[in-house]
Motif scaffolding. Sequence first.
Motif, mmCIF file in Angstrom:
data_model
loop_
_atom_site.group_PDB
_atom_site.id
_atom_site.type_symbol
_atom_site.label_atom_id
_atom_site.label_comp_id
_atom_site.label_asym_id
_atom_site.label_seq_id
_atom_site.Cartn_x
_atom_site.Cartn_y
_atom_site.Cartn_z
ATOM 1 N N GLN A 196 1.162 1.442 7.955
ATOM 2 C CA GLN A 196 2.551 1.556 7.503
ATOM 3 C C GLN A 196 2.591 1.779 5.994
ATOM 4 O O GLN A 196 3.297 2.657 5.506
ATOM 5 C CB GLN A 196 3.354 0.310 7.884
ATOM 6 N N THR B 45 2.041 7.521 0.888
ATOM 7 C CA THR B 45 1.852 8.974 0.988
ATOM 8 C C THR B 45 3.199 9.683 0.892
ATOM 9 O O THR B 45 3.342 10.665 0.151
ATOM 10 C CB THR B 45 1.142 9.337 2.306
ATOM 11 N N ALA B 46 4.191 9.208 1.618
ATOM 12 C CA ALA B 46 5.514 9.833 1.621
ATOM 13 C C ALA B 46 6.154 9.819 0.235
ATOM 14 O O ALA B 46 6.961 10.695 -0.086
ATOM 15 C CB ALA B 46 6.427 9.121 2.622
ATOM 16 N N ASN B 47 5.770 8.851 -0.586
ATOM 17 C CA ASN B 47 6.339 8.736 -1.924
ATOM 18 C C ASN B 47 5.454 9.355 -3.003
ATOM 19 O O ASN B 47 5.717 9.182 -4.198
ATOM 20 C CB ASN B 47 6.631 7.268 -2.247
ATOM 21 N N ARG C 291 1.407 5.260 5.059
ATOM 22 C CA ARG C 291 2.460 6.249 5.305
ATOM 23 C C ARG C 291 3.508 6.220 4.193
ATOM 24 O O ARG C 291 3.936 7.263 3.690
ATOM 25 C CB ARG C 291 3.136 6.008 6.661
ATOM 26 N N GLU C 292 3.929 5.021 3.811
ATOM 27 C CA GLU C 292 4.949 4.891 2.769
ATOM 28 C C GLU C 292 4.449 5.407 1.421
ATOM 29 O O GLU C 292 5.164 6.130 0.722
ATOM 30 C CB GLU C 292 5.376 3.424 2.634
ATOM 31 N N TYR D 70 -8.255 8.093 1.708
ATOM 32 C CA TYR D 70 -7.033 8.168 0.910
ATOM 33 C C TYR D 70 -7.417 8.030 -0.549
ATOM 34 O O TYR D 70 -8.326 7.282 -0.898
ATOM 35 C CB TYR D 70 -6.056 7.044 1.288
#
Length: 96
Positions: free
Chosen positions: A43, A49-51, A46-47, A61
């Motif tokens: 989670q 990466t999305a930001n 994902r957060e 990563y």
Amino acid sequence: MAAMDLFGRRWALRILWELRAGPLGARALLARCEGLSSSVLYQRLRELTANGIIAPTADGYDLTPLGASLGHALRPLDEWAIAWAQAQDARPEQAH
């Protein structure tokens, strides 16, 4: 999502701290972050990466340039934490 909300989420800063020296895969992150569950790890990945703070790579990563710039902001906090830990070690044990 506001930066403080993102970085205030459990494990987010720790994940970024572990990525400061270079890319890591999910298994390595789990091993370095004792107590972190895989569901929370994915989670946060994902957060972040999305930001635009981290990006997936062939090695796992890694921090983006924006994420790496956060490391400069965290260094003084790390230095403070080291000084605090040394002060704690130097304190005589208190009787209970």
